[in-house]
Design a protein around this motif. Sequence first.
Motif, PDB file in Angstrom:
ATOM      1  N   THR A  87       0.840  -1.189   0.000  1.00 33.14           N
ATOM      2  CA  THR A  87       0.000   0.000   0.000  1.00 33.14           C
ATOM      3  C   THR A  87       0.877   1.242   0.000  1.00 33.14           C
ATOM      4  OG1 THR A  87      -0.151   0.053   2.428  1.00 33.14           O
ATOM      5  CG2 THR A  87      -1.850  -1.175   1.249  1.00 33.14           C
ATOM      6  N   SER A  88       0.453   2.236  -0.751  1.00 32.94           N
ATOM      7  CA  SER A  88       1.184   3.495  -0.815  1.00 32.94           C
ATOM      8  C   SER A  88       0.230   4.588  -1.283  1.00 32.94           C
ATOM      9  CB  SER A  88       2.374   3.399  -1.770  1.00 32.94           C
ATOM     10  OG  SER A  88       3.068   4.630  -1.835  1.00 32.94           O
ATOM     11  N   ARG A  89       0.266   5.689  -0.590  1.00 27.56           N
ATOM     12  CA  ARG A  89      -0.598   6.812  -0.975  1.00 27.56           C
ATOM     13  C   ARG A  89      -0.150   7.432  -2.292  1.00 27.56           C
ATOM     14  NH1 ARG A  89      -2.083  11.954   2.987  1.00 27.56           N
ATOM     15  NH2 ARG A  89      -3.524  13.011   1.560  1.00 27.56           N
ATOM     16  N   HIS A  90       1.169   7.514  -2.498  1.00 26.94           N
ATOM     17  CA  HIS A  90       1.694   8.208  -3.672  1.00 26.94           C
ATOM     18  C   HIS A  90       2.537   7.328  -4.590  1.00 26.94           C
ATOM     19  CE1 HIS A  90       1.016  11.464  -0.651  1.00 26.94           C
ATOM     20  NE2 HIS A  90       0.435  11.996  -1.696  1.00 26.94           N
ATOM     21  N   ASN A 143      10.725 -15.191  -5.267  1.00 27.45           N
ATOM     22  CA  ASN A 143       9.548 -15.787  -4.629  1.00 27.45           C
ATOM     23  C   ASN A 143       8.301 -15.265  -5.331  1.00 27.45           C
ATOM     24  OD1 ASN A 143       7.451 -16.599  -2.986  1.00 27.45           O
ATOM     25  ND2 ASN A 143       8.456 -16.042  -1.076  1.00 27.45           N
ATOM     26  N   PRO A 144       7.667 -16.071  -6.202  1.00 25.41           N
ATOM     27  CA  PRO A 144       6.515 -15.609  -6.972  1.00 25.41           C
ATOM     28  C   PRO A 144       5.207 -15.640  -6.182  1.00 25.41           C
ATOM     29  CG  PRO A 144       6.985 -17.879  -7.548  1.00 25.41           C
ATOM     30  CD  PRO A 144       8.053 -17.460  -6.564  1.00 25.41           C
ATOM     31  N   LEU A 145       5.217 -15.096  -4.975  1.00 21.98           N
ATOM     32  CA  LEU A 145       4.001 -15.110  -4.179  1.00 21.98           C
ATOM     33  C   LEU A 145       2.995 -14.112  -4.740  1.00 21.98           C
ATOM     34  CD1 LEU A 145       4.496 -13.219  -0.780  1.00 21.98           C
ATOM     35  CD2 LEU A 145       5.976 -12.897  -2.751  1.00 21.98           C
ATOM     36  N   PRO A 146       1.685 -14.374  -4.586  1.00 29.78           N
ATOM     37  CA  PRO A 146       0.669 -13.438  -5.072  1.00 29.78           C
ATOM     38  C   PRO A 146       0.752 -12.116  -4.305  1.00 29.78           C
ATOM     39  CG  PRO A 146      -0.284 -15.602  -4.615  1.00 29.78           C
ATOM     40  CD  PRO A 146       1.088 -15.599  -4.022  1.00 29.78           C
ATOM     41  N   VAL A 147       0.732 -11.009  -5.047  1.00 27.64           N
ATOM     42  CA  VAL A 147       0.859  -9.689  -4.436  1.00 27.64           C
ATOM     43  C   VAL A 147      -0.217  -8.760  -4.982  1.00 27.64           C
ATOM     44  CG1 VAL A 147       2.377  -7.743  -3.967  1.00 27.64           C
ATOM     45  CG2 VAL A 147       3.348 -10.003  -4.283  1.00 27.64           C
ATOM     46  N   THR A 148      -0.804  -7.971  -4.091  1.00 23.84           N
ATOM     47  CA  THR A 148      -1.761  -6.935  -4.471  1.00 23.84           C
ATOM     48  C   THR A 148      -1.174  -5.577  -4.108  1.00 23.84           C
ATOM     49  OG1 THR A 148      -3.685  -8.363  -4.125  1.00 23.84           O
ATOM     50  CG2 THR A 148      -4.070  -5.992  -4.074  1.00 23.84           C
ATOM     51  N   SER A 149      -1.288  -4.609  -5.011  1.00 20.30           N
ATOM     52  CA  SER A 149      -0.879  -3.238  -4.732  1.00 20.30           C
ATOM     53  C   SER A 149      -2.106  -2.349  -4.785  1.00 20.30           C
ATOM     54  CB  SER A 149       0.145  -2.751  -5.760  1.00 20.30           C
ATOM     55  OG  SER A 149       1.354  -3.472  -5.659  1.00 20.30           O
ATOM     56  N   ASP A 156      -6.249   6.703   3.536  1.00 21.81           N
ATOM     57  CA  ASP A 156      -6.645   5.427   4.129  1.00 21.81           C
ATOM     58  C   ASP A 156      -5.960   4.225   3.489  1.00 21.81           C
ATOM     59  OD1 ASP A 156      -8.426   6.035   6.245  1.00 21.81           O
ATOM     60  OD2 ASP A 156      -9.990   6.531   4.806  1.00 21.81           O
ATOM     61  N   SER A 157      -4.889   4.431   2.749  1.00 20.22           N
ATOM     62  CA  SER A 157      -4.248   3.315   2.040  1.00 20.22           C
ATOM     63  C   SER A 157      -3.846   2.189   2.985  1.00 20.22           C
ATOM     64  CB  SER A 157      -3.021   3.817   1.273  1.00 20.22           C
ATOM     65  OG  SER A 157      -3.403   4.708   0.247  1.00 20.22           O
ATOM     66  N   PHE A 158      -3.239   2.523   4.110  1.00 19.19           N
ATOM     67  CA  PHE A 158      -2.807   1.493   5.064  1.00 19.19           C
ATOM     68  C   PHE A 158      -4.003   0.741   5.629  1.00 19.19           C
ATOM     69  CE2 PHE A 158      -2.021   0.514   9.637  1.00 19.19           C
ATOM     70  CZ  PHE A 158      -1.111  -0.513   9.476  1.00 19.19           C
ATOM     71  N   GLN A 159      -5.019   1.460   6.041  1.00 14.99           N
ATOM     72  CA  GLN A 159      -6.188   0.804   6.624  1.00 14.99           C
ATOM     73  C   GLN A 159      -6.911  -0.074   5.600  1.00 14.99           C
ATOM     74  OE1 GLN A 159      -6.415   1.916  10.785  1.00 14.99           O
ATOM     75  NE2 GLN A 159      -7.612   0.510   9.553  1.00 14.99           N
ATOM     76  N   GLN A 160      -6.997   0.387   4.377  1.00 19.89           N
ATOM     77  CA  GLN A 160      -7.621  -0.434   3.341  1.00 19.89           C
ATOM     78  C   GLN A 160      -6.752  -1.645   3.019  1.00 19.89           C
ATOM     79  OE1 GLN A 160     -10.640  -0.113   2.290  1.00 19.89           O
ATOM     80  NE2 GLN A 160     -11.032   1.831   3.335  1.00 19.89           N
ATOM     81  N   LEU A 198       2.078  -7.297   4.855  1.00 17.28           N
ATOM     82  CA  LEU A 198       1.578  -5.979   4.464  1.00 17.28           C
ATOM     83  C   LEU A 198       2.739  -4.989   4.497  1.00 17.28           C
ATOM     84  CD1 LEU A 198      -0.648  -3.883   3.860  1.00 17.28           C
ATOM     85  CD2 LEU A 198      -0.985  -3.667   6.315  1.00 17.28           C
ATOM     86  N   VAL A 199       2.978  -4.310   3.380  1.00  9.81           N
ATOM     87  CA  VAL A 199       4.054  -3.324   3.289  1.00  9.81           C
ATOM     88  C   VAL A 199       3.447  -1.974   2.921  1.00  9.81           C
ATOM     89  CG1 VAL A 199       6.224  -2.686   2.174  1.00  9.81           C
ATOM     90  CG2 VAL A 199       5.670  -5.110   2.531  1.00  9.81           C
ATOM     91  N   ASP A 200       3.529  -1.009   3.834  1.00  7.37           N
ATOM     92  CA  ASP A 200       3.019   0.332   3.586  1.00  7.37           C
ATOM     93  C   ASP A 200       4.194   1.298   3.504  1.00  7.37           C
ATOM     94  OD1 ASP A 200       0.606   2.284   3.620  1.00  7.37           O
ATOM     95  OD2 ASP A 200       1.976   3.115   5.120  1.00  7.37           O
ATOM     96  N   PHE A 201       4.229   2.149   2.481  1.00  7.95           N
ATOM     97  CA  PHE A 201       5.387   3.009   2.278  1.00  7.95           C
ATOM     98  C   PHE A 201       5.006   4.271   1.523  1.00  7.95           C
ATOM     99  CE2 PHE A 201       4.885   0.320  -1.378  1.00  7.95           C
ATOM    100  CZ  PHE A 201       5.267   1.096  -2.471  1.00  7.95           C
ATOM    101  N   ASP A 202       5.859   5.266   1.624  1.00  7.77           N
ATOM    102  CA  ASP A 202       5.704   6.490   0.828  1.00  7.77           C
ATOM    103  C   ASP A 202       7.015   7.239   0.793  1.00  7.77           C
ATOM    104  OD1 ASP A 202       3.691   7.675  -0.807  1.00  7.77           O
ATOM    105  OD2 ASP A 202       2.271   7.441   0.849  1.00  7.77           O
ATOM    106  N   GLY A 203       7.188   8.010  -0.270  1.00  7.49           N
ATOM    107  CA  GLY A 203       8.388   8.806  -0.434  1.00  7.49           C
ATOM    108  C   GLY A 203       8.079  10.289  -0.316  1.00  7.49           C
ATOM    109  N   VAL A 204       9.065  11.089  -0.622  1.00  8.56           N
ATOM    110  CA  VAL A 204       8.908  12.544  -0.564  1.00  8.56           C
ATOM    111  C   VAL A 204       8.057  13.000  -1.747  1.00  8.56           C
ATOM    112  CG1 VAL A 204      10.124  14.749  -0.628  1.00  8.56           C
ATOM    113  CG2 VAL A 204      11.112  12.806   0.607  1.00  8.56           C
TER     114      VAL A 204
END
Length: 238
Positions: free
Chosen positions: A79-82, A124-130, A136-140, A159-165
Amino acid sequence: MNYSLTVLDWYAVAPGMNHAEAWNAWASLPEFMGFSGEIEKSQRIPMMSARRMSPVSRIAVEAGLALLEKHQIARAVFTSRHGELERTYKILQILAQEQQVSPTDFSMSVHNTAAGWLTITAKNPLPVTSLAAGKDSFQQGLIEARAMLSADEGEKVLLVDFDGVVPELYGNDFAQEYAPYCVALVLTLGEQFTCRRSGEASEEPVPQSLSFLRNFLLNNKTFCIAGEVGQWQWNRKD
């Protein structure tokens, strides 16, 4: 909307925050504080791959790899807002100057870049959703992870939540003092945390995942996280 889950492990990356002790010290401060310093160079990402990644993708992949080393993960949610906004802004600048866009910049500007890099780097070809859902990106993302866990009982979801400048041109209210950052969690079914949405209005400039991590590290039994509309109310049992 009510749901519950359990947090098995965590890993976070931000400027000057290179160890769990630093995060615990940050969480213990009386008020939320921003970050300063340098991000430690990755020991997990091959140099040639790291050079092609944007700074925000590097920290997201680093956090994901750190937890994949310790856990057998069935699925992942990024998840990432930007997302790759810094790289997209660079492309727009180049186009405005009528210059040729780098194929690497173009191919790496999509929202699921970090997720793809994780599977490639980890082999590792695990299923991933972005996904992106504004503030609310993290909560969703948590709701998405909870749905995955319902389909695969006994499994673990990353769950990986991140954002940059965010470039100043965009002029939004995103709290730049907290960027770049990444918070990664290993989740499973359980009753450790229960969450419900409230219509009560609230304001907080801190990214949601950082707010969650702070309360998690402080072992707070009840806390609220501000959302786009209203807030998310959390209760902890352990």
